[in-house]
Motif scaffolding. Structure first.
Motif, PDB file in Angstrom:
ATOM      1  N   MET A 146       0.831  -1.208   0.000  1.00 41.06           N
ATOM      2  CA  MET A 146       0.000   0.000   0.000  1.00 41.06           C
ATOM      3  C   MET A 146       0.868   1.261   0.000  1.00 41.06           C
ATOM      4  SD  MET A 146      -3.245  -0.767   2.437  1.00 41.06           S
ATOM      5  CE  MET A 146      -4.008  -2.382   2.490  1.00 41.06           C
ATOM      6  N   LEU A 147       1.971   1.234   0.748  1.00 42.43           N
ATOM      7  CA  LEU A 147       2.864   2.386   0.758  1.00 42.43           C
ATOM      8  C   LEU A 147       3.405   2.659  -0.644  1.00 42.43           C
ATOM      9  CD1 LEU A 147       4.900   1.702   4.048  1.00 42.43           C
ATOM     10  CD2 LEU A 147       2.772   2.987   3.773  1.00 42.43           C
ATOM     11  N   ALA A 148       3.763   1.608  -1.351  1.00 38.55           N
ATOM     12  CA  ALA A 148       4.254   1.774  -2.713  1.00 38.55           C
ATOM     13  C   ALA A 148       3.168   2.323  -3.620  1.00 38.55           C
ATOM     14  CB  ALA A 148       4.774   0.434  -3.248  1.00 38.55           C
ATOM     15  N   ASP A 149       1.956   1.802  -3.488  1.00 34.01           N
ATOM     16  CA  ASP A 149       0.845   2.265  -4.318  1.00 34.01           C
ATOM     17  C   ASP A 149       0.527   3.732  -4.063  1.00 34.01           C
ATOM     18  OD1 ASP A 149       0.671  -0.238  -5.422  1.00 34.01           O
ATOM     19  OD2 ASP A 149      -1.050  -0.880  -4.215  1.00 34.01           O
ATOM     20  N   ALA A 150       0.800   4.211  -2.836  1.00 31.70           N
ATOM     21  CA  ALA A 150       0.563   5.613  -2.499  1.00 31.70           C
ATOM     22  C   ALA A 150       1.708   6.513  -2.959  1.00 31.70           C
ATOM     23  CB  ALA A 150       0.353   5.754  -0.990  1.00 31.70           C
ATOM     24  N   GLY A 151       2.756   5.919  -3.513  1.00 33.22           N
ATOM     25  CA  GLY A 151       3.883   6.705  -4.011  1.00 33.22           C
ATOM     26  C   GLY A 151       4.948   7.006  -2.978  1.00 33.22           C
ATOM     27  N   LEU A 152       4.879   6.345  -1.820  1.00 33.27           N
ATOM     28  CA  LEU A 152       5.861   6.586  -0.761  1.00 33.27           C
ATOM     29  C   LEU A 152       7.139   5.806  -1.039  1.00 33.27           C
ATOM     30  CD1 LEU A 152       3.282   6.437   2.103  1.00 33.27           C
ATOM     31  CD2 LEU A 152       4.691   8.438   1.574  1.00 33.27           C
ATOM     32  N   ARG A 153       8.253   6.398  -0.654  1.00 31.81           N
ATOM     33  CA  ARG A 153       9.564   5.813  -0.973  1.00 31.81           C
ATOM     34  C   ARG A 153      10.166   5.069   0.207  1.00 31.81           C
ATOM     35  NH1 ARG A 153      12.907   3.354  -2.715  1.00 31.81           N
ATOM     36  NH2 ARG A 153      14.747   3.825  -3.944  1.00 31.81           N
ATOM     37  N   TYR A 154       9.806   5.451   1.447  1.00 32.22           N
ATOM     38  CA  TYR A 154      10.417   4.802   2.605  1.00 32.22           C
ATOM     39  C   TYR A 154       9.525   4.971   3.830  1.00 32.22           C
ATOM     40  CZ  TYR A 154      11.939   9.487   4.084  1.00 32.22           C
ATOM     41  OH  TYR A 154      11.961  10.799   4.473  1.00 32.22           O
ATOM     42  N   PHE A 155       9.785   4.139   4.840  1.00 29.24           N
ATOM     43  CA  PHE A 155       9.099   4.256   6.126  1.00 29.24           C
ATOM     44  C   PHE A 155      10.080   3.937   7.238  1.00 29.24           C
ATOM     45  CE2 PHE A 155       8.507  -0.172   4.841  1.00 29.24           C
ATOM     46  CZ  PHE A 155       8.678  -0.906   6.011  1.00 29.24           C
ATOM     47  N   LEU A 156       9.691   4.303   8.471  1.00 26.51           N
ATOM     48  CA  LEU A 156      10.513   4.019   9.645  1.00 26.51           C
ATOM     49  C   LEU A 156       9.849   2.950  10.492  1.00 26.51           C
ATOM     50  CD1 LEU A 156      10.818   7.470   9.308  1.00 26.51           C
ATOM     51  CD2 LEU A 156      12.638   6.840  10.891  1.00 26.51           C
ATOM     52  N   THR A 157      10.680   2.092  11.061  1.00 26.70           N
ATOM     53  CA  THR A 157      10.193   1.071  11.967  1.00 26.70           C
ATOM     54  C   THR A 157      11.158   0.962  13.142  1.00 26.70           C
ATOM     55  OG1 THR A 157       9.484  -1.247  12.140  1.00 26.70           O
ATOM     56  CG2 THR A 157      11.404  -0.803  10.780  1.00 26.70           C
ATOM     57  N   ASP A 158      10.779   0.213  14.153  1.00 25.79           N
ATOM     58  CA  ASP A 158      11.698   0.033  15.270  1.00 25.79           C
ATOM     59  C   ASP A 158      12.816  -0.919  14.865  1.00 25.79           C
ATOM     60  OD1 ASP A 158      12.699  -0.809  18.099  1.00 25.79           O
ATOM     61  OD2 ASP A 158      11.312   0.843  18.436  1.00 25.79           O
ATOM     62  N   SER A 174       6.541  -2.710  16.528  1.00 25.67           N
ATOM     63  CA  SER A 174       6.169  -1.330  16.846  1.00 25.67           C
ATOM     64  C   SER A 174       7.242  -0.794  17.792  1.00 25.67           C
ATOM     65  CB  SER A 174       4.797  -1.243  17.522  1.00 25.67           C
ATOM     66  OG  SER A 174       4.904  -1.478  18.925  1.00 25.67           O
ATOM     67  N   TRP A 175       7.171   0.509  18.113  1.00 25.89           N
ATOM     68  CA  TRP A 175       8.144   1.024  19.088  1.00 25.89           C
ATOM     69  C   TRP A 175       7.510   1.131  20.469  1.00 25.89           C
ATOM     70  CZ3 TRP A 175       9.931   6.826  18.689  1.00 25.89           C
ATOM     71  CH2 TRP A 175       8.825   7.682  18.811  1.00 25.89           C
ATOM     72  N   GLY A 176       6.412   0.447  20.675  1.00 24.26           N
ATOM     73  CA  GLY A 176       5.725   0.477  21.954  1.00 24.26           C
ATOM     74  C   GLY A 176       6.267  -0.554  22.935  1.00 24.26           C
ATOM     75  N   TYR A 177       5.622  -0.648  24.068  1.00 27.39           N
ATOM     76  CA  TYR A 177       6.002  -1.562  25.145  1.00 27.39           C
ATOM     77  C   TYR A 177       6.120  -2.990  24.617  1.00 27.39           C
ATOM     78  CZ  TYR A 177       5.487  -4.067  29.614  1.00 27.39           C
ATOM     79  OH  TYR A 177       5.661  -4.892  30.709  1.00 27.39           O
ATOM     80  N   LYS A 178       7.258  -3.619  24.851  1.00 31.70           N
ATOM     81  CA  LYS A 178       7.605  -4.964  24.405  1.00 31.70           C
ATOM     82  C   LYS A 178       7.747  -5.082  22.888  1.00 31.70           C
ATOM     83  CE  LYS A 178       5.650  -7.375  28.414  1.00 31.70           C
ATOM     84  NZ  LYS A 178       4.725  -8.437  28.869  1.00 31.70           N
ATOM     85  N   GLY A 179       7.591  -3.967  22.170  1.00 34.52           N
ATOM     86  CA  GLY A 179       7.933  -3.960  20.766  1.00 34.52           C
ATOM     87  C   GLY A 179       6.885  -4.436  19.794  1.00 34.52           C
TER      88      GLY A 179
END
Length: 529
Positions: free
Chosen positions: A199-211, A406-411
């Protein structure tokens, strides 16, 4: 010549809180505090760096709710009144403490600070989005997007249309406000699930951040860990958070913000001043609240609030400069060590909540200012870079499938799905099903068109991860519950009215005025992909 990169990424986000139906709602002050303590001080640091010829680089998400609130005339007027009250209070404090040299010194410090805030606020005609955009236009700042309302995407993945709406509405809103499509996205709560990258690619996004563990546990195991991005099979890149640099700033136990010289957050004039004296500056119902005027420092670990010594901005600023130098030194050593192992330039991703800098950690904007200056003048081991620029310079990376994280509690997802907030999800899922259903409707008239679009807004607002987060933290829980319920109730009424072909025009008009986010939304975004 540099042998590595440092990418600072700030996540600027607040939930959409706007109440034209009330003269005063405490939660609107979340925005006002962030403007005074975080966004304007960061802008002032950027101005100084640019003035002094320092070509700084930083990435910053500005979420659609935050952008919408910063550009809302009602909230701009209310912030102006809020700032005026603060200015009046600190002027009064100077006179009130005329016989106490240190307290008068601190009151005068706040007088000067709020005066500078006022000057910056008015110099941009109350439009901080335009202010940040000018630094994007100069290529010092890269602004990225987020989910439309910071919805927690892994917990709605069974409804792909709902995930797509969070992504696509955010991208459209970004382009409407910044004049170009976004290149990157801060996934809400850095929460990723396998398949989201399509979906990110279909929206034209090039990158994302993750933990970090989203990269470390990718398949196959990335050769360079979190010190290089990975490409998903769609071509969208994933950058992982560096634990070491994050902890040095983020942690209240071992990180910089816990230093004794820094300002104590939990000791505020609003709670300590004589009641009759402070009453005109607290809530209309007479309840005390934080004012942002704080006279004490952390002093030492394990001390009660009554044992805190008076704060001194001079020594706090000196400590911020020391910590910026230490952070730079540690990144030099880290980059040098990694380059020796990798035999290629590593990139260290250091992401933080923007509100840490200034709101929670008062000296945070000073730290950023010193870090950019020291990095520019005092070292050549690494260079600061935008994530999009890094990808342009290094277009070849390992292809992997990131791990759910995720970057939340316990990841993972536990913080947003537990015994405090699990009750919301059956209602959110049912609303998503209903929205997908009515997305097939063709409006009979303009009123139906407005109702369909408002239904989409209400679902998006109900999905905000902030409400589940607040329920879990145990602070301001009644407000989070009320917001979740009110958006769901409004959505369900719109659904039932649309199905019955009888829309309450007067009621709809009032709801459109209250929940006016995404004025150009098109409900068809919920149609099958």
């Amino acid at each position: 010549m540099s042998i590595g990169y440092l990418a600072l990424v700030l996540h600027a986000h607040l939930p959409f809180v706007r109440h034209p139906e009330s003269d005063y709602v405490l939660e609107e002050e979340w925005l006002f505090e962030a403007i005074t303590e975080t966004y304007i001080p960061i802008l002032q640091a950027f101005e100084g760096l640019q003035r002094d010829g320092i070509d700084f680089k930083i990435t910053m998400s500005m979420t659609p709710p935050l952008v919408s609130m910063l550009r809302d005339p009602l909230l701009q007027d209310r912030y102006d009144a809020h700032l005026t009250l603060l200015e009046e209070l600190v002027e009064k404090e100077v006179e009130h403490n005329r016989m106490n040299g240190h307290l008068r010194y601190l009151a005068e410090h706040y007088v000067a600070e709020f005066s500078r805030v006022r000057q910056t606020w008015e110099s941009y005609d109350c439009d901080l989005v335009t202010a940040f955009k000018q630094f994007q236009d100069s290529n010092n700042l890269e602004i990225i997007t987020c989910g439309a309302t910071h919805g927690y995407l892994p917990l709605m993945k069974m409804y792909p249309q709902a995930v797509w709406a969070q992504i696509q509405v955010a991208c459209e809103h970004y382009e409407q406000n910044f004049g170009r499509p976004p290149r990157g996205i801060w996934l809400p709560e850095c929460a990723y699930y396998e398949g989201l990258e399509r979906m990110l690619a279909d929206a034209g996004l090039r990158y994302f951040l993750t933990d970090g563990h989203g990269i470390l546990y990718a398949r196959p195991r990335p050769r360079f860990g979190t010190y290089a991005p990975i490409f998903t099979e769609t071509g969208v890149a994933a950058f992982g958070r560096d634990h070491e640099s994050s902890q040095q700033v983020w942690s209240s136990e071992v990180g910089y913000p816990g230093a004794a010289e820094y300002r104590e957050f939990y000791k505020d004039l609003g709670w300590e001043a004589d009641y009759e004296y402070i009453k005109p500056y607290i809530m209309p119902n007479g309840q005390r609240k934080n004012t942002g005027i704080k006279y004490h420092k952390i002093t030492g670990r394990g001390l009660g609030l009554g044992d805190k010594a008076l704060y001194d901005p001079y020594w706090a600023r000196e400590k911020a400069a020391e910590h910026a130098g230490n952070f730079m030194y540690n990144r030099e050593r880290q980059v040098g060590h990694l380059y020796g192992i990798m035999q290629r330039p590593p990139i260290i991703i250091s992401p933080y909540d923007a509100e840490l800098f200034g709101h929670w950690w008062y000296e945070g904007p000073w730290f950023l200012d010193y870090l950019f200056r020291k990095t520019w003048h005092d070292q050549s081991t690494y260079q600061m870079i935008h994530l999009a620029d890094y990808l342009q310079l290094h277009p070849t990376q390992q292809v992997c499938c990131p791990s759910q994280s995720s970057w939340g509690y316990k990841g993972f997802h536990e913080y947003w799905l537990n015994d405090t907030n699990a009750w919301i999800y059956p209602h959110l899922h049912k609303a998503a099903e209903r929205m997908i259903e009515i997305a097939h409707l063709e409006p009979a008239d303009e009123l139906a068109w407005h109702a369909l679009n408002q239904a989409a807004r209400e679902l998006l607002l109900a999905q905000s991860s902030d409400w589940a987060f607040i329920m879990r933290t145990g602070t301001m829980v009644p407000y989070a519950v009320r917001r979740t319920q009110s958006h769901l109730k409004r959505f369900n009424k719109l659904y039932e009215d649309l199905k019955a072909g009888k829309i309450d025009a007067g009621w709809l008009s009032k709801v459109e005025e209250i929940d006016n986010i995404f004025p150009e939304i098109n409900y068809r975004v919920y149609r099958p992909l």
